[in-house]
Write a protein that holds these residues in place. Structure first.
Motif, PDB file in Angstrom:
ATOM      1  N   ALA A 116      -8.506  -6.417  -4.455  1.00  9.98           N
ATOM      2  CA  ALA A 116      -7.603  -5.675  -3.571  1.00  9.98           C
ATOM      3  C   ALA A 116      -7.774  -4.166  -3.765  1.00  9.98           C
ATOM      4  O   ALA A 116      -7.817  -3.405  -2.790  1.00  9.98           O
ATOM      5  CB  ALA A 116      -6.156  -6.079  -3.845  1.00  9.98           C
ATOM      6  N   PHE A 117      -7.898  -3.733  -5.016  1.00 13.06           N
ATOM      7  CA  PHE A 117      -8.096  -2.314  -5.316  1.00 13.06           C
ATOM      8  C   PHE A 117      -9.386  -1.808  -4.669  1.00 13.06           C
ATOM      9  O   PHE A 117      -9.412  -0.729  -4.072  1.00 13.06           O
ATOM     10  CB  PHE A 117      -8.140  -2.109  -6.833  1.00 13.06           C
ATOM     11  CG  PHE A 117      -8.249  -0.671  -7.259  1.00 13.06           C
ATOM     12  CD1 PHE A 117      -7.135   0.139  -7.300  1.00 13.06           C
ATOM     13  CD2 PHE A 117      -9.467  -0.141  -7.647  1.00 13.06           C
ATOM     14  CE1 PHE A 117      -7.227   1.460  -7.715  1.00 13.06           C
ATOM     15  CE2 PHE A 117      -9.573   1.176  -8.060  1.00 13.06           C
ATOM     16  CZ  PHE A 117      -8.451   1.980  -8.098  1.00 13.06           C
ATOM     17  N   GLY A 118     -10.457  -2.589  -4.781  1.00 14.03           N
ATOM     18  CA  GLY A 118     -11.731  -2.200  -4.162  1.00 14.03           C
ATOM     19  C   GLY A 118     -11.622  -2.075  -2.656  1.00 14.03           C
ATOM     20  O   GLY A 118     -12.146  -1.130  -2.056  1.00 14.03           O
ATOM     21  N   LEU A 119     -10.929  -3.011  -2.023  1.00 15.81           N
ATOM     22  CA  LEU A 119     -10.756  -2.946  -0.567  1.00 15.81           C
ATOM     23  C   LEU A 119      -9.902  -1.747  -0.156  1.00 15.81           C
ATOM     24  O   LEU A 119     -10.275  -0.986   0.738  1.00 15.81           O
ATOM     25  CB  LEU A 119     -10.112  -4.238  -0.053  1.00 15.81           C
ATOM     26  CG  LEU A 119     -11.010  -5.453   0.005  1.00 15.81           C
ATOM     27  CD1 LEU A 119     -10.200  -6.696   0.365  1.00 15.81           C
ATOM     28  CD2 LEU A 119     -12.139  -5.249   1.001  1.00 15.81           C
ATOM     29  N   ILE A 120      -8.774  -1.588  -0.790  1.00 17.42           N
ATOM     30  CA  ILE A 120      -7.875  -0.479  -0.434  1.00 17.42           C
ATOM     31  C   ILE A 120      -8.539   0.855  -0.704  1.00 17.42           C
ATOM     32  O   ILE A 120      -8.434   1.789   0.093  1.00 17.42           O
ATOM     33  CB  ILE A 120      -6.542  -0.602  -1.202  1.00 17.42           C
ATOM     34  CG1 ILE A 120      -5.778  -1.825  -0.711  1.00 17.42           C
ATOM     35  CG2 ILE A 120      -5.705   0.650  -1.044  1.00 17.42           C
ATOM     36  CD1 ILE A 120      -4.586  -2.195  -1.561  1.00 17.42           C
ATOM     37  N   ARG A 121      -9.267   0.952  -1.798  1.00 11.85           N
ATOM     38  CA  ARG A 121      -9.930   2.199  -2.177  1.00 11.85           C
ATOM     39  C   ARG A 121     -10.939   2.643  -1.123  1.00 11.85           C
ATOM     40  O   ARG A 121     -11.123   3.826  -0.891  1.00 11.85           O
ATOM     41  CB  ARG A 121     -10.629   1.983  -3.512  1.00 11.85           C
ATOM     42  CG  ARG A 121     -11.279   3.202  -4.067  1.00 11.85           C
ATOM     43  CD  ARG A 121     -11.907   2.871  -5.389  1.00 11.85           C
ATOM     44  NE  ARG A 121     -11.459   3.835  -6.361  1.00 11.85           N
ATOM     45  CZ  ARG A 121     -11.967   3.983  -7.544  1.00 11.85           C
ATOM     46  NH1 ARG A 121     -12.917   3.197  -7.962  1.00 11.85           N
ATOM     47  NH2 ARG A 121     -11.526   4.910  -8.348  1.00 11.85           N
ATOM     48  N   ASN A 122     -11.593   1.700  -0.491  1.00 14.19           N
ATOM     49  CA  ASN A 122     -12.614   2.036   0.496  1.00 14.19           C
ATOM     50  C   ASN A 122     -12.091   2.075   1.923  1.00 14.19           C
ATOM     51  O   ASN A 122     -12.595   2.835   2.739  1.00 14.19           O
ATOM     52  CB  ASN A 122     -13.781   1.055   0.395  1.00 14.19           C
ATOM     53  CG  ASN A 122     -14.610   1.316  -0.834  1.00 14.19           C
ATOM     54  OD1 ASN A 122     -15.273   2.336  -0.922  1.00 14.19           O
ATOM     55  ND2 ASN A 122     -14.531   0.419  -1.804  1.00 14.19           N
ATOM     56  N   LEU A 123     -11.084   1.281   2.255  1.00 17.29           N
ATOM     57  CA  LEU A 123     -10.583   1.237   3.620  1.00 17.29           C
ATOM     58  C   LEU A 123      -9.580   2.339   3.927  1.00 17.29           C
ATOM     59  O   LEU A 123      -9.509   2.824   5.036  1.00 17.29           O
ATOM     60  CB  LEU A 123      -9.943  -0.126   3.906  1.00 17.29           C
ATOM     61  CG  LEU A 123     -10.896  -1.315   3.879  1.00 17.29           C
ATOM     62  CD1 LEU A 123     -10.124  -2.605   4.119  1.00 17.29           C
ATOM     63  CD2 LEU A 123     -11.993  -1.158   4.914  1.00 17.29           C
ATOM     64  N   PHE A 124      -8.781   2.708   2.936  1.00 15.70           N
ATOM     65  CA  PHE A 124      -7.700   3.654   3.171  1.00 15.70           C
ATOM     66  C   PHE A 124      -7.850   4.911   2.332  1.00 15.70           C
ATOM     67  O   PHE A 124      -6.870   5.507   1.914  1.00 15.70           O
ATOM     68  CB  PHE A 124      -6.351   2.996   2.871  1.00 15.70           C
ATOM     69  CG  PHE A 124      -6.126   1.725   3.623  1.00 15.70           C
ATOM     70  CD1 PHE A 124      -5.949   1.740   4.995  1.00 15.70           C
ATOM     71  CD2 PHE A 124      -6.140   0.515   2.964  1.00 15.70           C
ATOM     72  CE1 PHE A 124      -5.749   0.570   5.697  1.00 15.70           C
ATOM     73  CE2 PHE A 124      -5.943  -0.668   3.651  1.00 15.70           C
ATOM     74  CZ  PHE A 124      -5.749  -0.638   5.024  1.00 15.70           C
ATOM     75  N   TRP A 125      -9.052   5.342   2.038  1.00 15.21           N
ATOM     76  CA  TRP A 125      -9.301   6.456   1.122  1.00 15.21           C
ATOM     77  C   TRP A 125      -8.510   7.718   1.447  1.00 15.21           C
ATOM     78  O   TRP A 125      -7.823   8.236   0.590  1.00 15.21           O
ATOM     79  CB  TRP A 125     -10.796   6.728   1.027  1.00 15.21           C
ATOM     80  CG  TRP A 125     -11.088   7.985   0.288  1.00 15.21           C
ATOM     81  CD1 TRP A 125     -11.624   9.120   0.782  1.00 15.21           C
ATOM     82  CD2 TRP A 125     -10.827   8.266  -1.092  1.00 15.21           C
ATOM     83  NE1 TRP A 125     -11.719  10.078  -0.183  1.00 15.21           N
ATOM     84  CE2 TRP A 125     -11.235   9.576  -1.336  1.00 15.21           C
ATOM     85  CE3 TRP A 125     -10.269   7.544  -2.125  1.00 15.21           C
ATOM     86  CZ2 TRP A 125     -11.117  10.177  -2.583  1.00 15.21           C
ATOM     87  CZ3 TRP A 125     -10.156   8.150  -3.364  1.00 15.21           C
ATOM     88  CH2 TRP A 125     -10.585   9.439  -3.581  1.00 15.21           C
ATOM     89  N   PRO A 126      -8.547   8.243   2.689  1.00 18.08           N
ATOM     90  CA  PRO A 126      -7.855   9.521   2.913  1.00 18.08           C
ATOM     91  C   PRO A 126      -6.350   9.444   2.646  1.00 18.08           C
ATOM     92  O   PRO A 126      -5.765  10.368   2.106  1.00 18.08           O
ATOM     93  CB  PRO A 126      -8.119   9.827   4.384  1.00 18.08           C
ATOM     94  CG  PRO A 126      -9.345   9.058   4.717  1.00 18.08           C
ATOM     95  CD  PRO A 126      -9.290   7.823   3.859  1.00 18.08           C
ATOM     96  N   GLN A 127      -5.718   8.338   3.011  1.00 21.25           N
ATOM     97  CA  GLN A 127      -4.276   8.226   2.835  1.00 21.25           C
ATOM     98  C   GLN A 127      -3.888   8.013   1.376  1.00 21.25           C
ATOM     99  O   GLN A 127      -2.799   8.355   0.966  1.00 21.25           O
ATOM    100  CB  GLN A 127      -3.722   7.039   3.645  1.00 21.25           C
ATOM    101  CG  GLN A 127      -3.886   7.196   5.137  1.00 21.25           C
ATOM    102  CD  GLN A 127      -5.229   6.694   5.654  1.00 21.25           C
ATOM    103  OE1 GLN A 127      -6.132   6.382   4.898  1.00 21.25           O
ATOM    104  NE2 GLN A 127      -5.369   6.650   6.966  1.00 21.25           N
ATOM    105  N   TRP A 128      -4.758   7.426   0.575  1.00 19.38           N
ATOM    106  CA  TRP A 128      -4.421   7.056  -0.791  1.00 19.38           C
ATOM    107  C   TRP A 128      -5.175   7.896  -1.819  1.00 19.38           C
ATOM    108  O   TRP A 128      -5.205   7.553  -2.994  1.00 19.38           O
ATOM    109  CB  TRP A 128      -4.747   5.589  -1.029  1.00 19.38           C
ATOM    110  CG  TRP A 128      -3.912   4.678  -0.213  1.00 19.38           C
ATOM    111  CD1 TRP A 128      -4.118   4.316   1.078  1.00 19.38           C
ATOM    112  CD2 TRP A 128      -2.720   4.018  -0.610  1.00 19.38           C
ATOM    113  NE1 TRP A 128      -3.136   3.467   1.503  1.00 19.38           N
ATOM    114  CE2 TRP A 128      -2.271   3.268   0.481  1.00 19.38           C
ATOM    115  CE3 TRP A 128      -1.997   4.000  -1.797  1.00 19.38           C
ATOM    116  CZ2 TRP A 128      -1.117   2.504   0.410  1.00 19.38           C
ATOM    117  CZ3 TRP A 128      -0.849   3.222  -1.852  1.00 19.38           C
ATOM    118  CH2 TRP A 128      -0.422   2.494  -0.753  1.00 19.38           C
TER     119      TRP A 128
END
Length: 140
Positions: A116-128
């Protein structure tokens, strides 16, 4: 349990504890520098869940929690979990008892968090960006 098995287990516990301590000392003293060497990132351009992990561990071991969280917040959390699991196993081994340091549920849970961390890190980078790290422009 046979006496020789307990002795081997105690020796293994001492060896693992010594190796873990030496590894942490090395990471604490060695300042990671240089370009990004993550093969996954070099091939895909994506950030793997571990990118920045050694730099985060270095910062954490030197007492800089904010910098550690900047590099890889997941690595900071997993560093704590792994230290507890290794210590738990080493203490049991030194006492001559064999244990499995983590159950299936914890192992699957950790795997799910990493994915999940890998997905979120790459999909939502600018917001997170502030929460998920890593990489400063130095890495790019």
């Amino acid at each position: 349990m046979a006496r020789s098995t307990r002795l081997r287990l105690r020796l293994a516990g001492a060896a693992v504890f010594g190796l873990a301590t030496a590894s942490l000392a090395f990471v604490a003293l060695w300042r990671p520098t240089g370009p990004n060497t993550c093969l996954f990132h070099a091939l895909t351009g994506l950030w793997c869940p571990l990118c920045g992990g050694i730099r985060a561990t270095h910062a954490l071991l030197n007492g800089n929690i904010v910098e550690a969280l900047h590099w890889n917040s997941l690595a900071v959390a997993f560093d704590v979990v792994l230290v507890v699991l290794v210590l738990r196993w080493c203490i049991a081994a030194l006492a001559g008892r064999w244990i499995i340091p983590c159950g299936r549920g914890l192992a699957y849970g950790m795997l799910a968090v990493v994915l999940a961390f890998g997905l979120i890190r790459n999909l939502f980078w600018p917001q997170w960006a502030g929460l998920l790290g890593p990489p400063s422009p130095f890495w790019q």
